[in-house]
Design a protein around this motif. Structure first.
Motif, mmCIF file in Angstrom:
data_model
loop_
_atom_site.group_PDB
_atom_site.id
_atom_site.type_symbol
_atom_site.label_atom_id
_atom_site.label_comp_id
_atom_site.label_asym_id
_atom_site.label_seq_id
_atom_site.Cartn_x
_atom_site.Cartn_y
_atom_site.Cartn_z
ATOM 1 N N LEU A 601 30.220 46.146 39.774
ATOM 2 C CA LEU A 601 30.544 44.572 40.189
ATOM 3 C C LEU A 601 29.696 43.771 40.781
ATOM 4 O O LEU A 601 28.999 44.245 42.070
ATOM 5 C CB LEU A 601 31.176 45.464 41.324
ATOM 6 N N TYR A 606 33.592 39.258 39.932
ATOM 7 C CA TYR A 606 34.623 40.179 40.935
ATOM 8 C C TYR A 606 35.625 39.032 41.092
ATOM 9 O O TYR A 606 36.756 41.340 40.759
ATOM 10 C CB TYR A 606 34.041 39.914 42.629
ATOM 11 N N ASN A 609 37.160 41.237 37.402
ATOM 12 C CA ASN A 609 37.944 42.784 37.308
ATOM 13 C C ASN A 609 38.521 43.572 38.970
ATOM 14 O O ASN A 609 38.437 44.842 38.797
ATOM 15 C CB ASN A 609 35.876 43.387 37.453
ATOM 16 N N ASN A 619 40.654 49.250 39.551
ATOM 17 C CA ASN A 619 39.137 49.804 38.944
ATOM 18 C C ASN A 619 38.481 50.366 40.133
ATOM 19 O O ASN A 619 38.966 50.831 40.776
ATOM 20 C CB ASN A 619 38.344 48.039 39.574
ATOM 21 N N VAL A 621 35.852 52.197 41.478
ATOM 22 C CA VAL A 621 34.374 52.286 41.781
ATOM 23 C C VAL A 621 33.541 53.061 42.663
ATOM 24 O O VAL A 621 33.928 53.205 43.218
ATOM 25 C CB VAL A 621 34.221 50.475 42.766
ATOM 26 N N SER A 652 33.358 50.649 36.948
ATOM 27 C CA SER A 652 32.083 50.107 37.669
ATOM 28 C C SER A 652 31.231 50.609 38.984
ATOM 29 O O SER A 652 32.037 51.857 39.589
ATOM 30 C CB SER A 652 32.846 49.068 38.434
ATOM 31 N N LEU A 654 28.875 49.941 42.387
ATOM 32 C CA LEU A 654 29.075 48.769 43.148
ATOM 33 C C LEU A 654 27.356 48.965 44.151
ATOM 34 O O LEU A 654 27.202 50.090 44.734
ATOM 35 C CB LEU A 654 29.585 48.548 44.555
#
Length: 776
Positions: A601, A606, A609, A619, A621, A652, A654
């Motif tokens: 991400l 950004y 998604n 999503n 993350v 995703s 981060l």
């Protein structure tokens, strides 16, 4: 015009000016040093900079704590778009929205279960203008957990949750101040929680609005739901107490009550007073000392207490408190006073907590009566009578009791033990010698440490209570004062059995009653947000139950209309149906791909998604750092592999090293996961968020949070269970790590698959945000 109406008109004209003057003293923009047109990013950066500079753990300036509180308060207002808009429009943080629009009305409103009659105006002056009497009662989260909750097993607490800019909080202030001072003098605990600065504690207590009043006793919280008046608050605290603390005593039952010392192993207390009801002070005292004393109350004005008053020569005009121990014909101690104060009662009872020859019924009692020596000057010795029950041993016990009464000293404690109830203790001291079998014995001992090591000396012969036995014991005690080495034998004793502990079934029964009582109270009084999971579970169970019955009824009726098939055809049909159902269920769980697609991400993807994510899509993350990227991604792929068949889920990761501020901004809305800075956590600026997983719903602007399990967690073994297909997939790729470091990092994601199940069920807690922050 009448003078009264003229005064009211003048007051109405002055209200805006007075409110502006009061609110003008606190300007959140000035505190953070930002302009009114500043963005949320600028406000957050200013807050972070000032928080680091003025945090009390890093800044030793005397005014650092007050400055830090102002900074936190200012950020609380400006970070919330609704509160910020209200402040810009009215100069108000939001709890008294539209003050200028309401200042001409008088109103009566219901508020969270109890009501306030607001028949006159109050000004929302900030806390600096209010009465400072609440400051000594302020509670913090760690103080509440570590001190208040354990102390609630000795006294009940009345707690108020308040905040700034709260009309109703100001309205109840005079009543609260009066009741707090009165109850504190009687022995109750008082606490105040400021929801603005202690949001975590307020949320823990279940207070979703201010003001909220609640009681705490034995670690259990009870909410107050009546009008805030003195009588109701006193009755509320009194109702928190158990109903069997004090027994009503008359001429008919006083002998059985005072004779109860043999059964419960406690001194018995009698209060003689001319009040028809038991005073609250006496009930609070009985609750505080319930583990040591039994309490009775005698209403001297009641017919049927004349014999009792005459027996003990009671002055009916002066409250009298008596303590009875082994002898019920005369009190062991007496106190009289026109006004029984708490300090007087505490001093009186603390000196008479034990019988003259108490029976060791538990390890706690043994430790209190026979403490471990701290120095040579603080030596304390216990003289223990090891005896049995019944008339056979009565004479030996009475002789030992007479000896103890005649030889009371601060350095000596006389106790007795039933050998058949504490066999391990008796065998360790008497070494199972034949001469003591079926007879009483006396042992002098001294505890050396808390692990059970003791030094002791037993009388050579069994104790019969004769004059010769008395002389021998007295001679040994005289030698002990000058020669501590007299206790030549040493041994280790096991912990004593708790003889008075209730049976398991009784404990289970009372626990069940408490649980049912809590559920019943929650059903009618608790906030509905807290009841939603229970109601959802209840309605789901009812829906499944009635749905199954209806489907079964229709299927039975259709089967009766059809011709019943033969045995072979029926077996074949069932087999085919079961195979079809199994294949259908398994296909719904099989992922569409043979791998997990996890994208990073970034500020480039950004918007697509997250911000513009389609309705119904989420999503998931994973938060990681450069050092934990490989093992966390491997474990993440294994845990979520079985859920990749859903087209509404995206996966995703981060980077914490790049986007820490973005993550911290989100976690501020999840108070349990990220404590607010004013909790004075010295590590709040360097928290490790690796292993956190956020399920982001971009359309509805909320997220769900998974917190990693600590290493060594008992539930970690359950979280390590993996899906068979996922394990095969990992083995095929050949990327599993076996190093201890990667294994401990992977342990952070134990039970993530169970969390994903709850995510798809919709049973996880949701944290809503006003808008998605930018990903710098």
């Amino acid at each position: 015009m009448e003078p009264g109406r003229a005064g009211c008109l003048l007051l109405l004209l002055l209200l805006p000016a007075l409110a502006a003057a009061a609110l003008g003293e606190f300007d959140p923009y000035r505190v953070l040093g930002v302009g009114r047109s500043s963005s949320q990013a600028d406000i957050k950066k200013a807050y972070k900079r000032l928080a680091r500079e003025w945090h009390p753990d890093k800044n030793k300036d005397p005014g650092a704590e007050d400055k830090f509180i102002q900074i936190s308060k200012a950020y609380e207002i400006l970070s919330n778009e609704e509160k910020r808009a209200n402040f810009d429009r009215y100069g108000d943080a939001g709890e008294s929205q539209g003050f200028s629009q309401q200042q001409h009305r008088q109103f009566h409103r219901f508020h969270d279960g109890f009501y306030f009659d607001e028949s006159f105006f109050h000004f929302p002056f900030n806390s600096e203008r209010r009465d400072t009497s609440d400051e000594k009662y302020l509670l913090h989260f760690s103080h509440y957990i570590n001190e208040i909750v354990p102390d609630s097993f000795k006294k009940p607490y009345l707690i108020k949750i308040t905040s700034d800019w709260c009309f109703s909080c100001i309205h109840i202030e005079p009543v609260w101040k009066e009741v707090a001072q009165e109850l504190e003098a009687l022995g109750a605990g008082i606490g105040v929680v400021h929801a603005g600065y202690e949001r975590r504690l307020a949320h823990h207590l279940g207070a979703h609005s201010t003001p909220t009043l609640l009681g705490l006793i034995n670690g259990k919280i009870t909410f107050f739901h009546n009008a805030v008046v003195r009588e109701n608050l006193r009755q509320f605290v009194e109702n928190l107490l158990p109903g069997n603390l004090v027994e009503k005593i008359t001429d008919k039952n006083y002998i059985s009550f005072l004779s109860g010392w043999r059964k419960d192993n406690k001194p018995h207390v009698l209060l003689f007073d001319h009040m028809p009801v038991v005073p609250l002070l006496y009930k609070l005292t009985a609750f505080a000392y319930r583990d040591y004393l039994s309490f009775g109350y005698v209403y001297v004005g009641l017919r049927g207490t004349e014999e009792l008053s005459s027996q003990y020569n009671i002055n009916v005009y002066t409250p009298t408190m008596m303590i009875f121990k082994e002898h019920i014909d005369r009190p062991a101690d007496v106190v009289q006073a026109r006004e029984m104060k708490k300090q007087l009662i505490d001093d009186f009872l603390s000196q008479n907590k034990f019988l003259m020859v108490a029976r060791l019924t538990s390890q706690r009692l043994f430790q209190e009566l026979c403490p471990v020596k701290k120095s040579h000057r603080q030596r304390k010795h216990c003289v223990v009578l090891l005896t049995g029950e019944g008339e056979k041993f009565a004479e030996a016990y009475e002789a030992f009791l007479t000896f103890a009464v005649a030889n009371t000293k601060d350095t000596l404690k006389f106790v007795h033990v039933y050998s058949d109830r504490q066999p391990e203790f008796a065998d360790a001291l008497l070494m199972d010698e034949e001469k003591y079998h079926g007879r009483s014995a006396v042992v002098i001992l001294e505890r050396r440490n808390n692990a059970g090591k003791i030094a002791y000396k037993a009388l050579e012969e069994a104790w019969q209570g004769s004059k010769e036995d008395n002389f021998i014991l007295l001679d040994l005690l005289d030698q002990l004062r000058t020669d501590p080495g007299l206790l030549s034998s040493e041994t280790v004793v096991a912990d004593l059995n708790d003889e008075l502990a209730p049976m398991f079934l009784i404990r289970w029964f009372y626990s069940t009653l408490d649980y049912i009582s809590d559920c019943w109270d929650s059903l009618f009084h608790s906030n509905w947000r807290e009841m939603m999971p229970l109601l959802s579970l209840l309605f789901s169970a009812l829906f499944i139950l009635f749905g199954t019955v209806i489907v079964q009824a229709f299927s039975d009726s259709s089967d009766t209309r059809d011709t019943p098939p033969s045995g072979k055809e029926e077996t074949a049909a069932k087999t085919e149906k079961n195979d079809a159902n199994f294949s259908k269920e398994s296909n719904s769980r099989i992922p569409k791909k043979g791998f997990v697609e996890v994208t990073e991400l970034t500020d480039i993807n950004y918007t697509s998604n997250l911000v513009r994510l389609r309705p119904g899509h989420m999503n998931v993350v994973l938060i990681l750092s450069n050092s934990t990227k490989t093992p966390l991604l491997q474990k993440f792929a294994l845990e979520v592999y079985t859920f990749t068949g859903s087209s509404s889920l995206h996966f995703s990761f981060l980077s914490l090293d790049k986007h820490r501020e973005w993550l911290e901004y989100l976690l501020e809305f999840a108070q349990d996961a990220a404590p607010i800075p004013n909790q004075y956590d010295k590590h709040f600026l360097e928290r490790d968020y690796t292993g956190y997983v956020l399920a982001l719903n971009g359309h509805k602007k909320y997220f769900c949070l998974f917190k990693p399990h600590k290493s060594g967690d008992e539930g970690g073994t359950l979280g390590s269970c993996k899906d068979y297909d996922a394990s095969q997939h990992a083995e095929a790729r050949g990327k599993s790590s076996s190093s201890p470091g990667s294994r401990s990092i992977k342990n952070k994601l134990h039970k993530l698959s169970f969390w994903m199940e709850r995510l798809l069920e919709g049973s996880l807690q949701r944290f809503y945000i006003p808008s998605w922050p930018t990903l710098d």
